[in-house]
Design an enzyme around this catalytic site. Sequence first.
Site, short mmCIF file in Angstrom:
data_model
loop_
_atom_site.label_atom_id
_atom_site.label_comp_id
_atom_site.label_asym_id
_atom_site.label_seq_id
_atom_site.Cartn_x
_atom_site.Cartn_y
_atom_site.Cartn_z
N LYS A 54 100.50 13.15 37.59
CA LYS A 54 101.55 12.37 38.27
C LYS A 54 100.94 11.54 39.40
O LYS A 54 101.33 10.40 39.64
CB LYS A 54 102.64 13.30 38.80
N GLN A 98 107.75 21.00 40.76
CA GLN A 98 107.02 21.34 39.53
C GLN A 98 107.46 22.71 39.03
O GLN A 98 107.41 23.69 39.78
CB GLN A 98 105.51 21.31 39.81
N ASP A 121 114.00 14.21 38.09
CA ASP A 121 113.82 15.08 36.93
C ASP A 121 115.16 15.28 36.20
O ASP A 121 115.20 15.82 35.10
CB ASP A 121 113.31 16.46 37.39
#
Length: 284
Positions: A54, A98, A121
């Site tokens: 990322k 994460q 997300d």
Amino acid sequence: MVAEILDGKQIASSIENEIIEETKELIEKYGVTPGLAVILVGSDPGSQVYVNIKKKTSSRLSFHFEDYLFPDTAKEEEIIELIQRLNKDDKIHGILVQLPLPKHLDENRILSAISPEKDVDGLHPLNMGKLLLKQEGFIPNTPAGILEMLKRSNIEVRGKDVVIVNRSKIVGRPLMALLINNDATVTVCHTKTKDIKLHMSRADILVAAVGIPNFVTADMVKEGAIVIDVGINRVEGKLCGDVDFENVRKKASYITPVPGGVGPLTAIMLMRNVLLAAKLSLKK
Ligand code: NAP
């Protein structure tokens, strides 16, 4: 029949070029640089690799990037405090925690602390609810990537019988909603499904996200089906998906490889959500 391979790397690369162009414009016209903050808790090597990807992708796209690393022993409150600070930070348009988190942390509580406007997300209950209600919001990256891959390959989902083997919050549930919103007929299978093979063998589009190598064999696939392999497994140090690729390829019309299929799409859809969040911040 030998299936055409859906090249996720190539599709992701053209999306990346579009993001680079749009980012340039956003910076030049409005002085806004899309900003992503990633929070990593613990020392899971897989998660560290994903965070580094990322970071590198953000740099290629000229995004602002911040990462925050917590030890395995981190307390829920300190992570939520950081999220609340990032929620108010104008340089940050997207916040990503994460996953998976260490077991002692309440994933739902932590994800719900992210402002829905920065939830790139798409896992905040508000965005998940909006997806179910077919309202505008952030869509989780893997489902969004799968639909984008199908669209860019001119594969129509309307009216198709889609079977998804997975009901997790990052893959199966949001993918089910997204496909229904796009007029597919969707069956969701899981470990309690009776006669899963029967369902799978009827699918026009079969999506496997099980995490078991060779879970999908040729006898479970309809002639001419489109097979989307989401699984990521490591066998003797090599990456593979859930599909017996060589044999299923002889029966399917399209198939995604692992690596180089859904993975690159998932990664780039996150960045597209960050860009979208930055654009939406102008309207506030
Ligand atoms: P997960 O939460 O463990 O979900 C696995 C799903 O598969 C569950 O719904 C489970 O059913 C079902 N399942 C497992 N064994 C089964 C069996 N024998 N028969 C039928 N269903 C079975 O995992 P996840 O996070 O969704 O990820 C799934 C896989 O996709 C993993 O390999 C992961 O690495 C990969 N993944 C890839 C990407 C990408 O970008 N390519 C993104 C996300 C995930 P139950 O619900 O009944 O347990």
